[in-house]
Design an enzyme around this catalytic site. Sequence first.
Site, PDB file in Angstrom:
ATOM      1  N   ASP A 148       0.579  -0.745   0.049  1.00  0.00           N
ATOM      2  CA  ASP A 148      -0.271  -0.181   0.179  1.00  0.00           C
ATOM      3  C   ASP A 148       0.781   1.713  -0.130  1.00  0.00           C
ATOM      4  OD1 ASP A 148      -1.767   2.272   0.615  1.00  0.00           O
ATOM      5  OD2 ASP A 148      -3.466   0.578   1.284  1.00  0.00           O
ATOM      6  N   SER A 185      -7.108   4.537  -1.863  1.00  0.00           N
ATOM      7  CA  SER A 185      -6.955   2.564  -1.313  1.00  0.00           C
ATOM      8  C   SER A 185      -7.833   1.649  -1.323  1.00  0.00           C
ATOM      9  CB  SER A 185      -6.284   1.987   0.061  1.00  0.00           C
ATOM     10  OG  SER A 185      -4.925   2.935   0.254  1.00  0.00           O
ATOM     11  N   GLU A 227      -0.814  -7.831   2.925  1.00  0.00           N
ATOM     12  CA  GLU A 227      -1.015  -6.298   2.789  1.00  0.00           C
ATOM     13  C   GLU A 227       0.671  -5.819   3.480  1.00  0.00           C
ATOM     14  OE1 GLU A 227      -3.260  -2.102   2.526  1.00  0.00           O
ATOM     15  OE2 GLU A 227      -3.193  -3.601   3.944  1.00  0.00           O
ATOM     16  N   ASP A 262       2.135   3.361   3.214  1.00  0.00           N
ATOM     17  CA  ASP A 262       1.118   4.148   2.800  1.00  0.00           C
ATOM     18  C   ASP A 262       1.671   4.870   4.200  1.00  0.00           C
ATOM     19  OD1 ASP A 262      -1.465   5.224   1.784  1.00  0.00           O
ATOM     20  OD2 ASP A 262      -2.173   4.828   3.407  1.00  0.00           O
ATOM     21  N   ASP A 305      -1.789  -0.086  -4.623  1.00  0.00           N
ATOM     22  CA  ASP A 305      -2.666   0.918  -4.614  1.00  0.00           C
ATOM     23  C   ASP A 305      -2.315   2.197  -5.277  1.00  0.00           C
ATOM     24  OD1 ASP A 305      -1.613   1.145  -2.724  1.00  0.00           O
ATOM     25  OD2 ASP A 305      -3.946   0.396  -1.437  1.00  0.00           O
ATOM     26  N   HIS A 306      -1.091   2.247  -5.223  1.00  0.00           N
ATOM     27  CA  HIS A 306      -1.232   3.745  -5.536  1.00  0.00           C
ATOM     28  C   HIS A 306       0.111   4.661  -4.662  1.00  0.00           C
ATOM     29  CE1 HIS A 306      -2.054   5.023  -1.536  1.00  0.00           C
ATOM     30  NE2 HIS A 306      -3.333   4.205  -1.500  1.00  0.00           N
TER      31      HIS A 306
HETATM   32 ZN   LIG Z   1      -3.287   6.283   2.356  1.00  0.00          ZN
END
Ligand SMILES: [Zn+2]
Length: 599
Positions: free
Chosen positions: A105, A153, A347, A352, A395-396
């Site tokens: 993440d 997310s 995950e 993140d 996810d990003h």
């Molecule tokens: Zn985030």
Amino acid sequence: MARPEEPLLARVDSDDSREREAEEEDALLTGERNSTSPARTWKFWREIGLFAWALIATTALILLAVVLQKQSDERPGGGRPGGGDTDTDPPSSSGKRNLIMMVSDGMGPTSLSLTRSFKQFQYELPFSDQLVIDQYMIGQSRTRSSNSLVTDSAAGATAFSCGKKSYNGAISVLPDHTPCGTVLEAAKKAGYMTGLVVTTRITDATPACFAAHVNMRSEEDRIAEQLMGDYPLGRVVDLILGGGRCHFLPNTTEGSCRGDSKDIIKMGKKEGFHYVNDRAGFDKLKLGSAVSLPLLGLFADTDIPYEIDRRYESDIYPSLDEMAKTALHALSAATKDSDKGFFLMIEGSRIDHAGHANDPAAQVHEVLAYDDAFASVLEFLEKDSADGIMVSTSDHETGGLATARQLHPTYPDYLWYPGVLANVSTSAERLAQEYFKFRSENPNGDKAGWVKKAIIEELGIHDAKAAEIVEIIDHPETSPYTFADMVSRRSQTGWSTHGHSAADVNIYSSSAKDAAALVGNHENTEIGEFLRNYLDVDVDAITNELKEKGTQFDTLNAAGEKVSWMGRVADDGERLDGQDHLDHYHGDFKKHKRCNICG
Ligand SMILES: [Zn+2]
Ligand SMILES: *[C@@H]1O[C@H](CO)[C@@H](O)[C@H](O)[C@H]1NC(C)=O
Ligand SMILES: *[C@@H]1O[C@H](CO)[C@@H](O)[C@H](O)[C@H]1NC(C)=O
């Protein structure tokens, strides 16, 4: 125009006022801290109060991030690179197979450069040394959601779970607020075993998207219930390991963060879940060889601590790698005599969070922990006799991370210093928690003394400026950012946001051949399509079942009004991820005055 080698602003280090001026200039030049975020934080933390800080820190960091939004429900074209193989081609047409989906993440390509250089520095490795994950890169994913170029997310994981674009904040529901069946649900229906392993709350967006459906990601109480089987499909997850216990405990219990008095642990036990909630319980699972399924393992009220802190607390919290191994072995054993294998999502949740916190030291340890788990998955797949594949992606990107930073108006040096990160022993989040504890326990204590000592001992910084110490003393509410910023500036690590960015992220796989459909540059929904095709499961049938049975799970609220089983739909104009709606540039750049508390 000044020539690069001519300083734009002369600096005399001993001259206080000149230095202050230069720092102002630096702040402007490096684009640090526009006023929106800290102003919000100040108010926010004021309201909550110092004592609650530890609990809400992570949430606050996430809510804080402000990104521009573009409203568009139109789905971008899912073109593949010319000549690329567009067929998803499972290794064999039938037979048992396992699928492990790994999600890093918030990890963008620069997180890898940052971590690789850090590791080489820390262990005195040659510059040819790679992370394990580096050796398995096969492609890139484009990450936009249905309503923004910058995804969150929830929309990101919905692309993986449903193979469909949705809006930021959506937990496996589509823009029209209908549920979309997920690969995990379809796998369970087809006879696979299923698992979710995370380091954040199991009710957080990424894991939730695989086995829950709500209109707003903030409905974590409802997500906890659905994960335990209280939703149209009944129980679909066989193994859960992670944090987020607080959403499972009734509000009458210490450590609860539920809004009601429902006991979700009890609900889970009724569905057959075996529950473990501490390290001793985890050790009894013997890394998976002594697991009874279904298993619910919740090892923290909210997030499991960052790896940089957890490594000193391994007697309390298991690592991502330990949880991953446990899940792999338990699911493998449970499917030993089955003609179907398992689907497992693992995950690295808090890469993140370190990005949101702009904390490079915390981030490199999160990425290394992910790399360890990645290596364990590869080892498992090599040894296991069943066909299997691992696909890993993000996810990003989070933070707009750069392994470079211009600190002065003069032409920048081409440098960044991993050694600064190697000196850090504590996350900025944890250090701030300790600082808050000190302040609340010693209202008249020597704050400057505490801060100076902590900066040396925990951040390994020996050249703190007086202005930095004053900033931390005068503005404790922004101290998590200040601590992280001190490390970032000295290491010359750059960040462009406390939120997410639209950068493409890497796709990795244990087998480029078996994951041929993901080689090259792809839309994130194609990853979701690959997952369902690899397992050969019918996700659309799940969508229909959810729609048909769902109405029986609608409830009445306190006012006697009908509420969808997927929870409330956000009011018009109310953003689903807690941020103000902003569909296009409204010329608000000038409104963001520099914050006068940010030095
Ligand atoms: Zn985030
Ligand atoms: C706990 O939840 C119940 C609803 O289930 C509510 O009536 C009560 O006020 C809550 N108690 C606390 C302490 O929040
Ligand atoms: C790391 O800490 C040591 C002392 O423990 C100090 O001498 C050194 O300068 C620090 N290195 C960096 C890069 O800050």
